[in-house]
Structures are given as C-alpha cells and as structure tokens.
Scaffold this motif. Structure first.
Motif, short mmCIF file in Angstrom:
data_model
loop_
_atom_site.label_atom_id
_atom_site.label_comp_id
_atom_site.label_asym_id
_atom_site.label_seq_id
_atom_site.Cartn_x
_atom_site.Cartn_y
_atom_site.Cartn_z
N SER A 1 8.17 -17.65 -0.90
CA SER A 1 9.59 -17.47 -1.27
C SER A 1 10.02 -16.03 -1.04
CB SER A 1 9.82 -17.82 -2.75
OG SER A 1 9.67 -19.19 -2.97
N ASN B 1 12.83 -14.73 1.64
CA ASN B 1 13.97 -13.92 1.17
C ASN B 1 14.00 -12.55 1.84
OD1 ASN B 1 15.29 -15.77 -0.58
ND2 ASN B 1 13.64 -15.50 -2.07
N LYS C 1 19.53 -17.07 -2.24
CA LYS C 1 18.12 -16.92 -2.60
C LYS C 1 17.35 -18.20 -2.32
CE LYS C 1 15.16 -15.73 -6.49
NZ LYS C 1 15.09 -15.54 -7.93
N PHE C 2 16.25 -18.08 -1.57
CA PHE C 2 15.38 -19.22 -1.31
C PHE C 2 14.44 -19.41 -2.48
CE2 PHE C 2 11.48 -21.25 -0.04
CZ PHE C 2 11.92 -22.32 0.73
N GLU C 3 14.26 -20.68 -2.90
CA GLU C 3 13.29 -21.02 -3.94
C GLU C 3 12.68 -22.37 -3.63
OE1 GLU C 3 14.43 -20.27 -8.21
OE2 GLU C 3 16.41 -20.09 -7.27
N TRP C 4 11.40 -22.51 -4.00
CA TRP C 4 10.76 -23.81 -3.98
C TRP C 4 11.07 -24.51 -5.30
CZ3 TRP C 4 9.09 -25.29 0.55
CH2 TRP C 4 8.55 -24.36 1.45
N LYS D 1 3.68 -20.60 -3.27
CA LYS D 1 5.12 -20.74 -3.47
C LYS D 1 5.79 -19.39 -3.76
CE LYS D 1 6.48 -24.44 -5.81
NZ LYS D 1 6.50 -25.46 -6.87
N VAL E 1 11.75 -27.79 -1.23
CA VAL E 1 12.71 -26.70 -1.43
C VAL E 1 13.54 -27.07 -2.66
CG1 VAL E 1 14.73 -25.52 -0.42
CG2 VAL E 1 12.79 -26.20 1.05
#
Length: 157
Positions: free
Chosen positions: A80, A84, A92-95, A76, A16
């Motif tokens: 993501s 979201n 905001k979710f991000e790898w 990914k 993450v």
C-alpha cells in the motif's frame, strides 16, 4: 530450526478496499516484483502471483518460522505504501481488511499455479465476489456474508 522439514503451500487472496479497480495493468509487474521482494525478504518462497484490478492472488511456500497473518500484514502494509508513493491512484490506496488463505498439497501446485496465472480468462465468466465466496464454500470455511467484504453492494455479482 535444525532438523525441521516442512512443505507448506498457501494460496492467499485479498481485495482492494471496497473492491475498487485500482491496480492498473501497466503497474501490475512492478507491484508483483515489490511483493515478491517482501516475501523473499521474510525468507518465504513465492511460487506464483497475479492480480486483477480489484484483487490479488499469491501462492507461497511457507516455512513455519513466521505467522501467515504477519506475512500478509507486511505484504499489505508495505505494498500500500509503495502504491501510494508511486502515485498510481488518485487519493489513498488501501487493501481491504482481512484476507483468505487456503492450503494445498505439493501434488496440487500445478493446478493452483495455472489458476492464478489465468486470472484474466477466469474473470471473463466469474466476478471476484463469486470467486471468493466459491473458495470459502469449497474449503468449508464458515463465514457471515455480511462481513466478507468491507463495503458490499448487493447489486454487484
């Protein structure tokens, strides 16, 4: 690809962004199912998947008709968006940028499957950062510690 026979096994690991703990236990199964669909839709074989709050391990059997970097990009990006859309995290979710991938022989699959399966137990004794760096060293992957993680806090171990 007629008359092409392969047996390619790859263990993929990525974090993450910022190694934040954003994969809640109650959503792991839904995330794993979603990623499984991405992999099977790309005509690859998921062997084992497991995630911790800050990273994920995926073991796949690959066919030579797709580039590993394209598959990981798709996993990914789409996962993501999925996270979201579900609103599992505030913001905001991000790898994290990049990934690690390691190849294994068929005879090693049982060990790798068990390793991935037992992530919760494994991480009682070792942080993700320690685990990741150990993989890079074990597989003799050259790296610059300065660039292994997007945001690094030397106080973490």
């Amino acid at each position: 690809m007629a008359n092409t026979y392969t047996q390619l096994y790859t263990h993929i690991v990525f974090a993450v962004k910022g190694r934040q703990c954003l994969i809640p236990k109650q959503h792991k199964e839904a995330l794993h199912q979603y990623i499984t669909r991405i992999i099977t839709n790309r005509k690859q074989t998921l062997i084992r998947i497991n995630s911790m709050p800050d990273h994920i391990h995926i073991l796949i059997g690959m066919k030579p008709d797709i580039a590993l970097s394209d598959l990981v990009r798709d996993i990914k990006a789409n996962s993501s968006k999925f996270i979201n859309r579900k609103g599992w995290v505030v913001g905001k979710f991000e790898w994290q940028t990049g990934f690690a991938a390691f190849s294994y022989s068929h005879s090693q699959l049982g060990v790798v499957v068990n390793y991935i399966k037992n992530q919760e137990v494994h991480h009682l004794n070792q942080t993700f950062k320690e685990e990741y760096l150990a993989f890079l060293k074990r597989f003799d992957v050259p790296y610059n510690p300065k660039y292994v993680f997007d945001s690094d806090d030397d106080s973490e171990t």
